[in-house]
Design a protein around this motif. Sequence first.
Motif, mmCIF file in Angstrom:
data_model
loop_
_atom_site.group_PDB
_atom_site.id
_atom_site.type_symbol
_atom_site.label_atom_id
_atom_site.label_comp_id
_atom_site.label_asym_id
_atom_site.label_seq_id
_atom_site.Cartn_x
_atom_site.Cartn_y
_atom_site.Cartn_z
ATOM 1 N N SER A 149 11.497 25.797 22.047
ATOM 2 C CA SER A 149 11.718 26.658 20.902
ATOM 3 C C SER A 149 12.729 26.041 19.953
ATOM 4 C CB SER A 149 12.228 28.027 21.358
ATOM 5 O OG SER A 149 12.615 28.798 20.239
ATOM 6 N N THR A 150 12.435 26.071 18.666
ATOM 7 C CA THR A 150 13.381 25.537 17.696
ATOM 8 C C THR A 150 14.533 26.489 17.445
ATOM 9 O OG1 THR A 150 12.019 26.485 15.922
ATOM 10 C CG2 THR A 150 11.599 24.193 16.520
ATOM 11 N N GLY A 151 14.356 27.752 17.773
ATOM 12 C CA GLY A 151 15.457 28.708 17.665
ATOM 13 C C GLY A 151 15.781 29.162 16.266
ATOM 14 N N TYR A 152 14.921 28.904 15.279
ATOM 15 C CA TYR A 152 15.202 29.319 13.915
ATOM 16 C C TYR A 152 14.768 30.762 13.682
ATOM 17 C CZ TYR A 152 15.776 24.317 12.986
ATOM 18 O OH TYR A 152 16.189 23.015 13.019
ATOM 19 N N ALA A 153 15.575 31.482 12.932
ATOM 20 C CA ALA A 153 15.215 32.849 12.570
ATOM 21 C C ALA A 153 14.291 32.838 11.357
ATOM 22 C CB ALA A 153 16.473 33.672 12.290
ATOM 23 N N ASN A 154 14.720 32.184 10.274
ATOM 24 C CA ASN A 154 13.922 32.093 9.053
ATOM 25 C C ASN A 154 13.922 30.651 8.557
ATOM 26 O OD1 ASN A 154 13.344 35.059 8.397
ATOM 27 N ND2 ASN A 154 15.570 35.072 8.581
ATOM 28 N N SER A 155 12.850 30.295 7.872
ATOM 29 C CA SER A 155 12.722 28.947 7.339
ATOM 30 C C SER A 155 12.562 29.015 5.828
ATOM 31 C CB SER A 155 11.513 28.238 7.952
ATOM 32 O OG SER A 155 11.660 28.134 9.355
ATOM 33 N N TYR A 156 13.436 28.327 5.126
ATOM 34 C CA TYR A 156 13.387 28.269 3.665
ATOM 35 C C TYR A 156 13.157 26.832 3.221
ATOM 36 C CZ TYR A 156 15.473 32.946 3.828
ATOM 37 O OH TYR A 156 15.707 34.276 4.063
ATOM 38 N N ALA A 157 12.588 26.703 2.037
ATOM 39 C CA ALA A 157 12.379 25.363 1.498
ATOM 40 C C ALA A 157 12.543 25.381 -0.016
ATOM 41 C CB ALA A 157 10.995 24.834 1.861
ATOM 42 N N VAL A 158 13.057 24.275 -0.536
ATOM 43 C CA VAL A 158 13.103 24.017 -1.971
ATOM 44 C C VAL A 158 12.310 22.739 -2.198
ATOM 45 C CG1 VAL A 158 14.554 23.516 -3.955
ATOM 46 C CG2 VAL A 158 15.366 25.108 -2.191
ATOM 47 N N VAL A 159 11.225 22.833 -2.978
ATOM 48 C CA VAL A 159 10.334 21.697 -3.191
ATOM 49 C C VAL A 159 10.244 21.420 -4.685
ATOM 50 C CG1 VAL A 159 8.022 20.789 -2.810
ATOM 51 C CG2 VAL A 159 9.043 22.324 -1.121
ATOM 52 N N ILE A 160 10.632 20.222 -5.080
ATOM 53 C CA ILE A 160 10.704 19.872 -6.503
ATOM 54 C C ILE A 160 9.903 18.598 -6.744
ATOM 55 C CG2 ILE A 160 12.249 19.278 -8.412
ATOM 56 C CD1 ILE A 160 14.510 20.656 -6.727
ATOM 57 N N GLY A 161 9.054 18.635 -7.761
ATOM 58 C CA GLY A 161 8.303 17.445 -8.155
ATOM 59 C C GLY A 161 8.207 17.354 -9.670
ATOM 60 N N PHE B 183 3.529 24.380 9.571
ATOM 61 C CA PHE B 183 4.775 24.732 10.255
ATOM 62 C C PHE B 183 5.196 26.182 10.044
ATOM 63 C CE2 PHE B 183 5.036 20.087 9.730
ATOM 64 C CZ PHE B 183 5.114 19.742 11.073
ATOM 65 N N GLY B 184 4.327 26.978 9.431
ATOM 66 C CA GLY B 184 4.540 28.414 9.393
ATOM 67 C C GLY B 184 5.633 28.906 8.474
ATOM 68 N N PHE B 185 6.049 28.117 7.494
ATOM 69 C CA PHE B 185 7.020 28.613 6.521
ATOM 70 C C PHE B 185 6.373 29.739 5.720
ATOM 71 C CE2 PHE B 185 9.212 24.936 7.722
ATOM 72 C CZ PHE B 185 10.419 24.786 7.054
ATOM 73 N N ASP B 186 7.117 30.803 5.485
ATOM 74 C CA ASP B 186 6.656 31.908 4.656
ATOM 75 C C ASP B 186 6.572 31.435 3.204
ATOM 76 O OD1 ASP B 186 6.347 34.223 3.120
ATOM 77 O OD2 ASP B 186 7.643 35.420 4.424
ATOM 78 N N ARG B 187 5.408 31.632 2.562
ATOM 79 C CA ARG B 187 5.248 31.191 1.169
ATOM 80 C C ARG B 187 6.324 31.780 0.268
ATOM 81 N NH1 ARG B 187 0.590 28.586 -0.179
ATOM 82 N NH2 ARG B 187 -1.057 28.572 1.412
ATOM 83 N N ASN B 188 6.739 33.005 0.575
ATOM 84 C CA ASN B 188 7.756 33.652 -0.255
ATOM 85 C C ASN B 188 9.140 33.053 -0.061
ATOM 86 O OD1 ASN B 188 5.888 35.545 -1.320
ATOM 87 N ND2 ASN B 188 6.085 36.792 0.534
ATOM 88 N N LYS B 189 9.286 32.225 0.943
ATOM 89 C CA LYS B 189 10.579 31.575 1.191
ATOM 90 C C LYS B 189 10.541 30.087 0.838
ATOM 91 C CE LYS B 189 12.254 34.730 4.815
ATOM 92 N NZ LYS B 189 11.184 35.728 4.798
ATOM 93 N N VAL B 190 9.442 29.669 0.195
ATOM 94 C CA VAL B 190 9.343 28.294 -0.292
ATOM 95 C C VAL B 190 9.437 28.328 -1.815
ATOM 96 C CG1 VAL B 190 7.918 26.220 -0.405
ATOM 97 C CG2 VAL B 190 7.917 27.609 1.671
ATOM 98 N N PHE B 191 10.512 27.813 -2.355
ATOM 99 C CA PHE B 191 10.769 27.857 -3.798
ATOM 100 C C PHE B 191 10.363 26.524 -4.416
ATOM 101 C CE2 PHE B 191 14.228 30.384 -1.708
ATOM 102 C CZ PHE B 191 13.674 31.629 -1.965
ATOM 103 N N SER B 192 9.364 26.565 -5.308
ATOM 104 C CA SER B 192 8.807 25.343 -5.883
ATOM 105 C C SER B 192 9.131 25.240 -7.371
ATOM 106 C CB SER B 192 7.284 25.313 -5.694
ATOM 107 O OG SER B 192 6.945 25.325 -4.325
ATOM 108 N N LEU B 193 9.443 24.051 -7.803
ATOM 109 C CA LEU B 193 9.653 23.746 -9.219
ATOM 110 C C LEU B 193 8.857 22.496 -9.556
ATOM 111 C CD1 LEU B 193 13.535 24.249 -9.499
ATOM 112 C CD2 LEU B 193 11.762 25.847 -10.254
ATOM 113 N N SER B 194 8.020 22.584 -10.588
ATOM 114 C CA SER B 194 7.206 21.445 -10.990
ATOM 115 C C SER B 194 7.373 21.188 -12.470
ATOM 116 C CB SER B 194 5.718 21.695 -10.679
ATOM 117 O OG SER B 194 5.518 21.840 -9.293
ATOM 118 N N ASN B 195 7.443 19.943 -12.830
ATOM 119 C CA ASN B 195 7.472 19.499 -14.228
ATOM 120 C C ASN B 195 8.453 20.297 -15.072
ATOM 121 O OD1 ASN B 195 5.733 17.325 -13.978
ATOM 122 N ND2 ASN B 195 3.923 18.614 -14.116
ATOM 123 N N GLY B 196 7.980 21.030 -16.071
ATOM 124 C CA GLY B 196 8.869 21.716 -16.991
ATOM 125 C C GLY B 196 9.763 22.764 -16.357
#
Length: 907
Positions: free
Chosen positions: A482-494, A522-535
């Motif tokens: 078990s990885t032992g994480y409660a929640n998984s967040y991500a910041v993805v910028i391109g 890897f089961g990250f919640d889409r609502n906890k993945v913050f994406s920024l693209s281009n502009g």
Amino acid sequence: MTSRKHLAAAAVAVAALGAAAFYYLKHPAPAGAPTVAAGQPGAAQNVPPALLDLLAAHRKIIVLLADEQSMSAADKQAASQVGQSLFHENLERLAAIELQLRQMRALPPAQRDAATDAMLSWIESAADLYDADRLAFREVLLGLQKLAAADQTLPAIKLHKRVGEDLAALEDIEKQYDKELKDIFGRFDSRAIVPKRERWDDYVAHLRKLYSREQIMKDYGVIVPYAEPPAAAGDGAASASAAASASASTAAAAPAPGKEIFGNALPPKTVVLTFDDGPHGSYTDEIAAILKQYNVPGVFFQVGRNLGKLDAQGKEIPGKSAATSRQLLDAGHAVGNHSYSHALLSKQSGDQLYGEIAHTDQMLKSVDARRSTLFRFPYGAHNAEGLAILAKLGLRSVMWNVDSLDWADPVPNSIANRVLTTLGKEQRGIVLFHDIHARSVKALPMVLDKLIADGYSFAGWNGSEFTVARGAKPEPDKVAPSTGYANSYAVVIGVNDYQKWPKLQYAVQDANAIRDTLVTRFGFDRNKVFSLSNGEATRNNILAVFHDKLADAQLKKDDRVFVFFAGHGATRQLSSGRNLGYIIPVDSDPNQVSVDAIPMTDLQNIAESLNAKHVLFLMDACYSGLGLTRGGGNAAFLRDNARRMGRQMLTAGGADQMVADGGPGGHSVFTWTVLQALGGKADLNGDGVITATELAAYVAPAVASVSQQTPAFGSLPGSEGGEFVFQLPVEAEFLSAQTGQLSSEAIALNSKLDTGRQQQAEGKAVVLKNLQGGELKIEAAKPVDASARQLAQRANDKGLQLYKEKQYAQAEAAFTEALKFRPDFGLAANNLGFVFYKQEKYAEAARWFENTLQIDTSRAIAYLNLADARMRLGEADKAKKAYTSFIELAPNHANAGYAREQLKKLG
């Protein structure tokens, strides 16, 4: 004793706490419970009686069972009965404490905060508490943490953080005592020098000054008689007397033949897992999730009052936990009766005894008619009247022969070892667990891993007996730590479309692929993945994601944050000669880098300030000192890991190096390699998880072998040596004609990447660049011990990778290896068949598809594959039958139309 700041703080003067502060924690002890003894913590101080009574019972249980291995069977059974009584009294105390905590949270802020601080300070710092004493308060702290989490005020957030640190300290205490406790509580028989246990022995010696086992048992109405002397030969009267005495000394009367179920009647190497006293608000669901992961059945003996109550007219009123019972039944488990109030039924009779049994059966039937007819007497104690009531109601008593003692033993490792040791001797059994303890949740996977590896079968209740299901084969599960994480967040910028910097071609596509991998694999919640693209990726927006979005998410101590950046970087030399790197937002001006770009020092500060366990930066850019660049240089593991903060970064290369953007599928070489690594190739030791270090050890040499880049890896300020961890999902794809494969370009590059990391495969250390430009040596990962089930899954996973790379001979060997480990592995059987199919070996393919269907007759895709193989062999009638079976099993499958077309052609 510990490094945590609260539980290692200097002792607080308990006398200064004040009576008012504890007003809402005081309540009477359960009826019959002994009062606080002189010499206990707080006996002469103003400490809440509820906590003191909780601690006293915890200590008495330790005294009762400290010499478990040397006790006679009668002594052990009697001590266990009294210990369970103490434990269930503590359950009542905990329920009352939870109510009082809720009332305390409703007090005016000043009074509430003073009371909470006083209670925590005593638990954390009282000088006369041993570390092992503090384990008694885990559930109290968990309850307080939940209450704090529901309050969004600043004091509540601080309280949540403090309690979280205390709970982490309890984990440390548990670990520190682990070796000593597991020797005390039923370790495997010693075969060499007996380890010293000075700290634990000191603790037990201290407790024995306060209590004696004999007195504790006598207080609860139990006196174990002297053992009868051996009867003289032919002395029938003496033999009868001895037998009667032995019977009287046990908690349960001898069962009538064929009525009661015992574990020693099971076939060899067969186990029934049972869980008493639930349902619990969270632990029952966690136990069920573990059983699902291992595809193992269980029997849950539930207490009626936990399910609901009966009104004045005798009508059932189900409570919230009733839904948990239905979910267990839906999952294929059995739900049985454990009395209404968990009373000692051997001491009851008449209507009271009947009601304890009948009312719970009534409640269970109202929750779901599928309830089983199984009954377990609390403490295993019953009388002839109780057995007669069961017969009248059509119920059957189930005993156990393997007691985990999870209600008494504070250490999961010790619980697991006790079960395994007993089963090693018994070779079969009904195992008694309880689904109301966190430690039971922790111990269960350890037990299952070992039993599965040793070839045990797990029996379920079929309505009349315990049997191992013969037709249903378990789905192949790879059990990873078990990885032992409660929640998984991500910041993805391109960023491709820079306003004033040269445009890039693949950065946005790289970012999108990483985001999709995080979510779908890897089961990250889409609502906890913050994406920024281009502009969107302006300087203000990038900083706002970190400072606002993550702040609004109210990160918790057991969360993780993943950051990916693909875009330009720049390096600027400071007057000191040190390099300072920047990531370049879309609106940055090349002439104003120091003003409108984001320095790496800012990201380091952000990483250090995030209230999360682990943070990993993956930068598809090049790095030098504190510098990042993409494009044209300056101008253009595991349970220990859960206790350490981790702040890590992996970058694509060094300063003044060009990032190779021409990888397969519109990706940079770096991002493509990362995607392959996360696909499973970076699991270098085969344990089912990929650490950040393993990721770097795969990616860096692989990228360096096919480009002019030298990826860099290391820890950032604030790291305590923790590792960001990805837990690999189980690969469960049945290969078919619809299975995608890589392009020739991707296959060629993957071949080069694997060649580049040959040193790791050969067990050699990998030398990388660190974040300061020096060398970082990563030792070769050592393969972990694994069960045949796990080895089969890993071989299957490898075969899938090889198939997608069109390495059919190697894939055939991998699937063959999987079937050597598990001959009943339907997934590998199908996949081996399809590899034969791709190599135009249709007769061999058909045989393996048929083998798949013998293992699992409901596997629709295998019928489709078999039909296609039969068509290739010119066996139209057999093909028609297989297509028809496929459509019957999966009429709405994406390939159902294709199958119907084939049937039309066949007439």
